[in-house]
Design a protein around this motif. Structure first.
Motif, PDB file in Angstrom:
ATOM      1  N   UNK A 199     -13.624 128.376  17.287  1.00 13.80           N
ATOM      2  CA  UNK A 199     -12.400 128.584  18.063  1.00 13.80           C
ATOM      3  C   UNK A 199     -11.172 128.186  17.250  1.00 13.80           C
ATOM      4  N   UNK A 200     -11.258 127.054  16.558  1.00 11.87           N
ATOM      5  CA  UNK A 200     -10.123 126.595  15.748  1.00 11.87           C
ATOM      6  C   UNK A 200      -9.843 127.581  14.622  1.00 11.87           C
ATOM      7  N   UNK A 255     -10.205 132.564  29.995  1.00 13.04           N
ATOM      8  CA  UNK A 255      -9.025 133.253  29.483  1.00 13.04           C
ATOM      9  C   UNK A 255      -8.668 132.784  28.075  1.00 13.04           C
ATOM     10  N   UNK A 256      -8.807 131.484  27.806  1.00 15.08           N
ATOM     11  CA  UNK A 256      -8.522 130.965  26.459  1.00 15.08           C
ATOM     12  C   UNK A 256      -9.395 131.670  25.435  1.00 15.08           C
ATOM     13  N   UNK A 257     -10.686 131.747  25.706  1.00 18.62           N
ATOM     14  CA  UNK A 257     -11.611 132.359  24.751  1.00 18.62           C
ATOM     15  C   UNK A 257     -11.351 133.852  24.586  1.00 18.62           C
ATOM     16  N   UNK A 258     -10.993 134.531  25.674  1.00 19.45           N
ATOM     17  CA  UNK A 258     -10.743 135.976  25.582  1.00 19.45           C
ATOM     18  C   UNK A 258      -9.489 136.270  24.772  1.00 19.45           C
ATOM     19  N   UNK A 280     -10.357 135.283  20.936  1.00 19.72           N
ATOM     20  CA  UNK A 280     -11.415 135.950  20.180  1.00 19.72           C
ATOM     21  C   UNK A 280     -11.972 137.220  20.772  1.00 19.72           C
ATOM     22  N   UNK A 281     -11.452 137.661  21.918  1.00 19.13           N
ATOM     23  CA  UNK A 281     -11.955 138.891  22.503  1.00 19.13           C
ATOM     24  C   UNK A 281     -13.213 138.686  23.326  1.00 19.13           C
ATOM     25  N   UNK A 282     -13.773 139.785  23.800  1.00 25.52           N
ATOM     26  CA  UNK A 282     -14.887 139.741  24.737  1.00 25.52           C
ATOM     27  C   UNK A 282     -16.146 139.146  24.119  1.00 25.52           C
TER      28      UNK A 282
END
Length: 463
Positions: free
Chosen positions: A163-164, A268-271, A274-276
């Motif tokens: 994620x970072x 929502x943060x992950x989407x 980085x997308x789906x």
């Protein structure tokens, strides 16, 4: 409990740390981000730093008490040994409220995650499946629990690292604050310290888990050295993960205006970052975190019940029993699994309302136990160093916990008081209205396997 059957000493330092990290759930930093960002006005990393400092004082108290009493039972053991057996029972009873319901919350969270992915599957299947798996792993032994838990923690950390990396890429392309290095997540002109403290009081509960490490004292290879270290390492490593994770999240999302649901920001943060596809791996890590938390808490509460059963304040034949080969409290493990199944009857909000009360009771009395044992009983307060270590630090820890008490929801407080009243009635029953001392109910053989390391000065080992 069969004679000479003990909990098996097999846990090394990092296995214990990983069990504590399992309780803390590293991925929770993303679940609580929206709430903390609103409360702190975009200063979540600063709020986490406040929370970490507050928790380290109580972590110090846990370390001191483990050195004095290197046996399982945590706040129950410390309070009964340093203050009063009746009070110790009530503290242990109150702590059960926290420990017993963490597995239930984990079951409910797992059900929510998996139902979102497989909506056509009846939700109850996920709860039953989780309980069967977690109970089986815990029955097999603490090493099996620790090893599975370690794998789940490593996966969470890898997802946070990824994620970072993605976050750095998005920041370089102008997302959010558009920079990697800025003081904005820690300081803003005219920021309100009250908002940061309010956010910190919420985030303090992300640190629940470092305290549960003390329940593994009788299964640690070197409890007097490793358990105090594990308490501190768990709190500090967890704090670093929370601060770093929230720092990059705050840079990417300076405020909560982008979120459709600020109370549940992880999807929502992950989407957005980085997308789906990354969102699927991210949510899988959230699931892993919830499972690890349930697994570690299942093991911990089984040990607390075992110590209370060994002391005969709970029926010894059931709660004080260890399997002669597996050397695990099998009846307790199964009982916790049955209690976790009641998640079928509760929702997540109701279950979580119970938890914080038990945790704060434990934190409060562990700090007080340091004063009672070292300052009052051992008279170690006459030098400036001893006064600072055995009075000032635990008092500061207790004051930080008092702030959490002040911010505790009324429903949690009332539900907790109700649980304590039930425990008090049971205490009246087993002591025949205090005519029988709890000390006479205890087993003549504590069942703590002897340890090899030399005893530090003024320490106590139950044998």
């Amino acid at each position: 409990m069969e004679k000479n059957t003990y909990l098996k000493r097999s846990l090394g330092l990092w296995q214990i740390v990983m069990l504590g990290m399992g309780w803390m759930v590293p991925m929770v930093v993303f679940d609580t981000f929206g709430i903390a960002s609103e409360a702190s006005n975009g200063l979540v990393p600063l709020a986490y730093m406040f929370a970490l400092v507050a928790m380290l004082f109580t972590a110090y108290s846990y370390g001191k008490m483990v050195r004095a009493f290197p046996s399982a039972g945590s706040s129950y053991t410390y309070t009964q040994k340093t203050m009063n057996p009746h009070l110790g029972f009530l503290i242990g009873w109150a702590s059960l409220l926290d420990y017993l319901l963490i597995p239930m919350v984990s079951a409910l969270l797992n059900q929510i995650y998996l139902t979102a992915i497989f909506p056509s599957v009846p939700p109850w299947i996920w709860i039953v499946g989780y309980v069967l798996i977690a109970t089986t792993i815990n029955l097999w032994g603490i090493n099996a629990t620790a090893n599975v838990n370690t794998f789940l923690i490593i996966y969470q950390i890898l997802v946070i690292v990824f994620f970072i990396i993605l976050g750095v890429k998005e920041l370089n392309q102008g997302m959010g604050d558009g920079t990697l290095f800025t003081s904005l997540p820690f300081y803003k002109p005219n920021f309100q310290i009250s908002g940061v403290i309010a956010a910190a009081t919420v985030l303090c509960f992300s640190f629940l888990g470092f305290d549960a490490v003390s329940n593994y004292a009788e299964e640690a290879l070197n409890p007097k050295k490793d358990i105090p270290k594990a308490v501190f390492i768990t709190a500090i490593v967890g704090g670093i993960i929370f601060v770093v994770g929230s720092y990059f999240t705050q840079l990417l999302f300076p405020d909560v205006s982008k979120f459709k649901n600020p109370d549940a920001t992880a999807p929502e943060i992950s989407f957005y970052v980085g997308g789906k596809l990354f969102q699927l791996f991210f949510l899988a890590a959230s699931f892993a975190g919830s499972f690890a938390s349930g697994l570690a808490s299942h093991a911990s509460v089984s040990r607390l019940l075992y110590v209370m059963g060994r002391d005969n304040v709970l029926p010894k034949k059931i709660f004080g029993h260890l399997h002669s080969r597996l050397r695990t409290p099998v009846y307790n493990v199964i009982l916790v699994g049955v209690v976790t199944l009641t998640a079928l009857l509760f929702d997540l909000e109701t279950a979580t309302e119970f938890i914080n009360f038990g945790a704060l009771i434990a934190f409060t009395f562990v700090n007080l136990s340091v004063i009672a044992h070292y300052a009052v009983k051992l008279k170690r307060f006459k030098t400036p160093k001893d006064f600072f270590l055995h009075i000032v630090i635990p008092v500061i820890g207790a004051l930080f916990v008092a702030v959490l008490w002040y911010n505790l929801q009324l429903d949690s407080f009332l539900l907790g008081i109700g649980w304590v009243i039930i425990g008090f009635i049971y205490l009246l029953y087993i002591t025949k209205l205090f005519k029988v001392k709890l000390s006479t109910l205890k087993s003549s053989e504590a069942g703590v396997e002897k340890i090899n390391p030399d005893q530090p000065e003024n320490s106590t080992v139950t044998t």
